[in-house]
Design a protein around this motif. Structure first.
Motif, short mmCIF file in Angstrom:
data_model
loop_
_atom_site.label_atom_id
_atom_site.label_comp_id
_atom_site.label_asym_id
_atom_site.label_seq_id
_atom_site.Cartn_x
_atom_site.Cartn_y
_atom_site.Cartn_z
N GLU A 112 0.94 -1.20 -0.01
CA GLU A 112 0.05 -0.12 0.03
C GLU A 112 0.70 1.31 0.10
OE1 GLU A 112 -3.14 0.62 -0.34
OE2 GLU A 112 -3.15 -1.69 -0.98
N LYS A 113 2.07 1.13 0.76
CA LYS A 113 2.48 2.40 1.03
C LYS A 113 3.46 2.74 -0.41
CE LYS A 113 5.15 3.44 5.36
NZ LYS A 113 6.41 3.19 6.16
N MET A 114 4.01 1.71 -1.08
CA MET A 114 4.59 1.75 -2.24
C MET A 114 3.64 2.34 -3.43
SD MET A 114 7.77 1.79 -2.24
CE MET A 114 8.09 2.14 -4.15
N ARG A 115 2.33 1.91 -3.26
CA ARG A 115 1.28 2.35 -4.10
C ARG A 115 1.24 4.08 -4.25
NH1 ARG A 115 -1.54 -0.49 -7.21
NH2 ARG A 115 -1.01 -2.41 -6.22
N GLY A 116 1.22 4.27 -3.11
CA GLY A 116 1.06 5.92 -2.83
C GLY A 116 2.49 6.57 -3.36
N TYR A 117 3.51 5.98 -3.18
CA TYR A 117 4.96 6.54 -3.55
C TYR A 117 4.96 6.40 -4.98
CZ TYR A 117 7.15 6.09 1.20
OH TYR A 117 7.56 6.05 2.48
N VAL A 118 4.60 5.45 -5.54
CA VAL A 118 4.65 5.24 -6.94
C VAL A 118 3.88 6.36 -7.75
CG1 VAL A 118 4.21 3.81 -9.22
CG2 VAL A 118 5.09 2.91 -7.15
N GLU A 119 2.43 6.60 -7.14
CA GLU A 119 1.58 7.64 -7.66
C GLU A 119 2.24 8.93 -7.62
OE1 GLU A 119 -2.25 6.86 -5.64
OE2 GLU A 119 -2.44 4.95 -6.72
N ASN A 120 2.90 9.29 -6.33
CA ASN A 120 3.48 10.73 -6.20
C ASN A 120 4.65 10.70 -7.02
OD1 ASN A 120 1.09 11.50 -5.01
ND2 ASN A 120 1.93 10.47 -2.95
N SER A 121 5.25 9.70 -7.60
CA SER A 121 6.70 9.70 -7.93
C SER A 121 7.23 10.94 -8.48
CB SER A 121 6.69 8.31 -8.77
OG SER A 121 8.30 8.35 -9.16
N SER A 122 8.37 11.18 -8.17
CA SER A 122 9.03 12.50 -8.65
C SER A 122 8.60 12.97 -9.82
CB SER A 122 10.48 12.25 -8.31
OG SER A 122 11.22 13.56 -8.84
N GLY B 16 11.91 17.24 -2.64
CA GLY B 16 10.61 16.48 -2.16
C GLY B 16 10.88 15.07 -1.53
N GLU B 17 12.15 14.55 -1.83
CA GLU B 17 12.59 13.47 -1.52
C GLU B 17 12.42 13.13 0.05
OE1 GLU B 17 12.02 11.42 -4.70
OE2 GLU B 17 13.74 10.45 -3.88
N SER C 107 6.35 20.34 -6.36
CA SER C 107 7.16 19.48 -6.27
C SER C 107 8.20 19.65 -4.81
CB SER C 107 8.17 19.02 -7.46
OG SER C 107 7.49 18.65 -8.44
N PHE C 108 8.45 21.08 -4.68
CA PHE C 108 9.03 21.46 -3.51
C PHE C 108 8.17 22.21 -2.52
CE2 PHE C 108 11.29 21.68 -7.45
CZ PHE C 108 12.35 20.97 -7.35
N ALA C 109 6.82 21.55 -2.69
CA ALA C 109 5.92 22.45 -1.76
C ALA C 109 5.74 23.91 -1.86
CB ALA C 109 6.39 21.88 -0.08
N CYS C 110 5.93 24.60 -2.95
CA CYS C 110 5.94 25.79 -3.22
C CYS C 110 5.29 26.23 -4.50
CB CYS C 110 7.34 26.49 -2.90
SG CYS C 110 7.42 28.51 -2.74
N PRO C 111 3.88 25.94 -4.61
CA PRO C 111 3.58 26.27 -6.02
C PRO C 111 3.73 27.68 -6.31
CG PRO C 111 1.44 25.68 -4.30
CD PRO C 111 3.06 25.46 -3.76
N GLY C 112 3.29 28.02 -7.64
CA GLY C 112 3.53 29.41 -8.03
C GLY C 112 4.86 29.67 -8.45
N TYR C 113 5.82 28.75 -8.23
CA TYR C 113 7.38 28.97 -8.79
C TYR C 113 7.69 27.66 -9.47
CZ TYR C 113 7.36 32.93 -5.64
OH TYR C 113 7.46 34.06 -4.74
#
Lengths: 394, 394
Positions: free
Chosen positions: B4-14, B132-133, B361-367
């Motif tokens: 389950e955990k990997m499913r989340g990681y894969v979906e959000n993959s970098s 993001g990592e 990707s760096f928790a800072c939208p708009g940039y």
């Protein structure tokens, strides 16, 4: 200040490594030539000449930005293609580069797999005696390692017990052939039976059970013994490989996983493993050594050297009154302790500057492991010490 | 079939990696010279000559069994000694080899630390925007990453918010200076204030809060800017370093952790980190490159190359009508998107064969982030494309 989990790991920290450190201290104290260290699988046989030649060739001819740079997390495509082609040629398989993930040694590959596959509480079965690190690799991801008790007559896997222990919770089974610590190679008949059991149980439970073949010792087989390639016997097989022993490169951390197209959920597993490789912080297998091994796929460490060690140590120990299965592979002897408490035997051995590992570290008390990847001289000089040691038990 | 955990990681993959792959595809389609890939921190500057010389010297003069063999899980003692001595000379510290753990790059080091320190539910704070990592490194061990919202005026850490977010649950704080993605270097004043806050909060809560300084960009500072060494300002500081950028060796996976004696529980942390390094499957940092970096501690990638890129790109983007902080370090520009939805801007940029990464990707939208570790020609040729792109927003 450290995590609860780590507290447990530190306390149980590998007896093998502790002995490695102790061996170094003893070598400083008594002189390296007077300490007989059979504790660690650190090859005394140097890497074959092909490795050095490959490094020099790569540094000369390839662009440093590519050689030392990032690539796809799964590894260089040409390297994965070369690995697949080599396997196909040797074993009649039909892999392509997408089936290959380059890893930080076999240990990195095993962690990637456990991260990829396990939900908390999932069970992983393995056969005692086994490489103690498997326990950490499984519990790192909150899986539960279950050990199938050994058949100490043959040290072939105990398939009857195995069959009883498989359940709806079994997500994976780890096998290791040629085996650490016994040196046993699983016969084709054994593997066929194991595959049949797994097929039946998968149907019974309606689950997928992944057979994980950890193969760092694949190339180390003696007397012409064949080591069957497991993907050919059971569809849900994943292979982990390392060049640590075959090319004497344990410190370089280079290996690969083979994830065949035939796996249930192959596409998801392949994608997730590449992500796991990245987020676990490996990112990719070391780049120069990826390129090196692609040029050395037909090279091998000096097997004859290990074979001479095997024969000499096996015969010498028999003569000293110790008993063990004659190993067909790897570079370990798994010897019956002359007393039930094999830890006490290991302590006694230390008085003779003989460093050996208790079987308890491999979930098989009453036995001790000797790694014979040492120099031939170490073996020759150690044998009289074993004779002296054994006088205590006559 | 995957966890389950990997499913989340894969979906959000970098998004960064996805773009790396897309960039390669575009390069195949349009020709590499017609694609301007600013997406990944893969240095275009080759490793300095010292690296090649060191490899050749080691292969010539050192025993292959040692060079490619296992060593203490923490790394070769002489290498760790050399790293400690180099730090002491540069920063006036007093480290010794026990404080140094050689790691599989900075990413390996960060995973080792999180494994060592975190119990499930422990909080780790970091300052947005951030690499993001970090989220995966923390959640791999069931920790909770909390992001301190950015000060978009200066991109110096928002210490007011930081102070409010520290709690009894805070186990660690990750800082990254010079910063990815902003290129900002934290000033000495900032670090002193941060240290004072941490000291106060430690006392208030009766806990230890570890400041983890992730420093892959330490050597990349321009205009004579000093990057303070954080262990000198706050006792509970652990430093993670990588040679990926300083020696242009990202694929080789070589770095180290500095765990000072002054840490609360230093002895336990140092012991646990070595065990974590082993059981996470790194086992040890790649052996040849440990020996290489010990010979290259005074070598550096060509900083002037990056500096020219920085000036050219910064000035060119300003001219095109884009705005950003002029970075003092690393090799990134963090540019304000001309529209609120920076993902849409990145899509638009792709039409001009410009590959840039959304700030989300760096928790800072708009940039958006641009990595300028590319060839100078790429920058020169990309600037007219940015001008064309920006015509859409005038």
């Amino acid at each position: 200040m450290i995590s609860e989990k780590m507290r447990g790991y530190v306390e149980n920290s590998s007896a093998i490594r502790a002995m490695f450190e102790e061996g170094k201290k003893m070598a400083d104290q008594f002189g390296a030539e007077n300490v007989y260290d059979f504790s660690l699988g650190n090859p005394n046989v140097p890497a074959p000449a092909e490795v050095k030649n490959a490094i020099e060739e790569i540094l000369k001819n390839e662009d440093a930005r590519m050689v030392h740079g990032y690539m796809n997390n799964a590894g260089y495509e040409d390297v994965r293609e070369a690995v697949a082609a080599s396997l196909n040629q040797r074993f009649g398989t039909a892999f392509h580069k997408e089936n290959i993930l380059m890893t930080v040694g076999a240990a990195g590959g095993m962690n990637v797999l456990m991260k990829t596959l396990l939900n908390p509480g999932d069970e992983v079965l393995t056969f005692a005696p086994y490489f103690g690190e498997y326990r950490a690799y499984v519990t790192n991801y909150d899986g539960i390692l279950k050990e199938v008790e050994p058949n100490t007559e043959t040290f072939q896997p105990n398939l009857k017990k195995f069959e009883q222990m498989l359940s709806e919770k079994t997500k994976a089974v780890i096998v290791n052939t040629p085996n650490n610590p016994t040196g046993v190679v699983y016969s084709e008949a054994t593997i066929q039976k194991m595959a049949a059991i797994l097929e039946t149980k998968q149907k019974e439970f309606g689950t997928s059970i992944y057979l994980i073949s950890d193969e760092p010792y694949r190339e180390l087989a003696y007397d012409g013994v064949e080591v069957p390639y497991l993907t050919k016997y059971y569809r849900n097989t994943i292979v982990g490989y390392s060049f640590s022993k075959s090319l004497s490169l344990p410190g370089e951390r280079i290996g690969y996983l083979v994830m065949p197209d035939e796996l249930d959920g192959a596409k998801d597993i392949i994608a997730a493993a590449a992500v796991a490789n990245r987020i676990l912080g490996y990112v990719n297998a070391p780049s120069l050594f990826q390129r090196v091994i692609a040029k050395c796929l037909d090279a091998k460490a000096d097997l004859e050297y290990y074979n001479r060690n095997r024969e000499t140590l096996y015969n010498g120990l028999q003569k000293a009154g110790l008993t063990c299965i004659k190993p067909e592979g790897a570079f370990y002897l798994f010897v019956k302790s002359p007393i039930a408490d094999e830890k006490e035997f290991c302590q006694k051995a230390k008085e003779y500057h003989l460093l050996i590992v208790p079987g308890s570290s491999f979930a098989c008390p009453g036995y001790v492991r000797l790694a014979y990847c040492v120099s031939y001289e170490t073996i020759v000089n150690a044998l009289p010490k074993f004779e002296e040691l054994m006088k205590n038990y006559k």
